[in-house]
Design a protein around this motif. Sequence first.
Motif, short mmCIF file in Angstrom:
data_model
loop_
_atom_site.label_atom_id
_atom_site.label_comp_id
_atom_site.label_asym_id
_atom_site.label_seq_id
_atom_site.Cartn_x
_atom_site.Cartn_y
_atom_site.Cartn_z
N VAL A 7 0.85 -1.19 0.00
CA VAL A 7 0.00 0.00 0.00
C VAL A 7 0.88 1.24 0.00
N ALA A 18 -6.74 3.99 2.35
CA ALA A 18 -6.17 2.86 1.62
C ALA A 18 -5.50 1.88 2.59
N ALA A 22 -6.48 -1.97 2.89
CA ALA A 22 -5.44 -2.96 2.67
C ALA A 22 -5.26 -3.87 3.88
N VAL A 89 -2.15 -1.14 -3.48
CA VAL A 89 -3.33 -0.44 -2.99
C VAL A 89 -2.99 1.04 -2.82
N VAL A 119 -5.43 -1.55 -6.83
CA VAL A 119 -6.68 -1.17 -6.18
C VAL A 119 -6.64 0.33 -5.87
N VAL A 121 -8.63 2.91 -3.82
CA VAL A 121 -9.65 2.92 -2.77
C VAL A 121 -10.38 4.26 -2.81
#
Length: 273
Positions: A7, A18, A22, A89, A119, A121
């Motif tokens: 992350v 995030a 994560a 992330v 990802v 977020v």
Amino acid sequence: MAIPLVVGIDGSEASLQAVDWAADEAVRHGVPLHLLHAAAGEHEASDVISAASERAGERASTVALSSEVLHEDAASALVDRGRNAFALVLGARGLGDLTGLLLGAVSLAVAARADCPVVVVRGAVEHRDGRFGNVVVGVEEGEASGTALEFAFREAHVRGCRLTAVHAWNPSSRALTPRPARSWYALEAHRRPPSQVLDDALRGPARRYRDARVSPEVIEGPARRALLDAASKADLLVVGARSRQGHPGLQLGLINHALLHHAPCPVVVVPQI
């Protein structure tokens, strides 16, 4: 040792969100969590890492936690670490982003260059905390969605939730026009009804995840609108991206760009292998 979930953190509220996401994800999958901060100043980096580590530790006390500070471009550092990561992330916005931007420059750059799932977020707390019990995946015609479907099935499995598979189609785009360069196979594939396209795509992963609760949805209309509508009641939106032929990075395309900027829930871009 399992490869880590990485992350990116910069001290912004979005990056701390995030970290929360994560940490929950690392618990679900039983993988280590690695915090990465790319910065210029040692004092600032120490504060950012300490705050994020404390937050992650409180949320996921059973997860192996590590951290790292790199003095280089954030996007490049994250892409490099993503070569050996479960996923990257990121928050939707960073500290350096201009007011009014819907997606941070680092997040967009990483999503377009990473070799692993990315990802971003975003969305309200009910979407980030998994309160809908629903993962949505976009399904394209052909093989472009294969890796994204595997990711989405696995996510629905570990979350114990429903998987909504959305295939949007536009009648005008499927109209056959004679083109000498097209093979018989390509023409036959183009004639497949949308429901069959979706059924064919789901068959393989459904055999591997026999407990999956899958809701297939065939929607006539633009994919962007169909996926945004489906994401309004989702904990996660999963889409695939092809590699650029002859060039590094991914073909995010207009639809993925729109989803990364406007989706009401976290978005995962999964590179097609």
